[in-house]
Enzyme design. Sequence first.
Site, PDB file in Angstrom:
ATOM      1  N   SER A 178       0.834  -1.210   0.000  1.00  0.00           N
ATOM      2  CA  SER A 178       0.000   0.000   0.000  1.00  0.00           C
ATOM      3  C   SER A 178       0.861   1.248   0.000  1.00  0.00           C
ATOM      4  CB  SER A 178      -0.900   0.011   1.239  1.00  0.00           C
ATOM      5  OG  SER A 178      -1.529   1.271   1.413  1.00  0.00           O
ATOM      6  N   TYR A 191      -2.600  -1.228  10.159  1.00  0.00           N
ATOM      7  CA  TYR A 191      -2.667  -1.543   8.731  1.00  0.00           C
ATOM      8  C   TYR A 191      -1.364  -1.146   8.025  1.00  0.00           C
ATOM      9  CZ  TYR A 191      -4.203  -1.201   3.841  1.00  0.00           C
ATOM     10  OH  TYR A 191      -4.321  -1.316   2.466  1.00  0.00           O
TER      11      TYR A 191
END
Length: 285
Positions: A178, A191
Amino acid sequence: MADDTDVIVPEVHEDALPGSEAKMQPKPDWAPRYPGSRRLKDQVAIVTGGDSGIGRAVAALFAREGADVAIVYLCEDKDAEKSKQIVEGEGRRAITIRGDVGSKVFCEEAVAKTIAEFGKLDVLVNNAGEQHEDEKITEVSEQQLRRTFQTNFFGFFFMVQAAIPHLKKGASIINTTSVTMYKGSKALLDYSATKGAITAFTRSLAKNVVKDGIRVNAVAPGPIWTPLNPYSSGVSLDEFGKDTPMGRAGQPNEVAPSFLFLACEDASYMTGQVLHPDGGDSTSS
């Protein structure tokens, strides 16, 4: 079989996750944008998180390029069946495999079912993930921290362990990391940490298996309109991604070609690399 007694049960209803693509408005755009050229002719791919979002777009594009696809998903049966129909609509075979990638036992079973159905495995796409927003680090519970790593990182590790014995020279592993790994995210502490781990895992695994002719790369999307983001943050498409240089969120079918490139022979001299379909977000820190 491995012992799964320490597996934390997914908090499926927390933050309305994992989120249903069937209920989203507007719908994410998963459809491939161009005719196929058989770049994955007769190959077999596993796509985790293949029921929706980026995973669905990858499954659709891989099928258009000639691959059969095993769609691994947690619990959204309607979404998974739709992805299966999309693959079959491209003239390829598909199976759906329901379960939790945070379980080593399930990952072994998912790979075994794929081999039993298709007879081989050429491409593994580790894409399943979850995220939860928390303004303060003290709000991240121990259970959430363990669960996020269990899904986002352990799941990738377990799938690779199960798949490696079946991958031959020319095979490809692609992990979804990400933009948050590069920019950080004040509200996605756990995350973002998992995505950093995934990037390090990708680069290390690439060196570990290169001698076997297996390539390992990653894709680091920016803000993409999938069930993962609006369900966890409550934002609308008009708001989501406005802070990127392009001024908008991306669509799943704008990310899927990165996975295709890394999966096929076009990327034969690439391993340990990360592609960034993020609207310029990683360059604007």
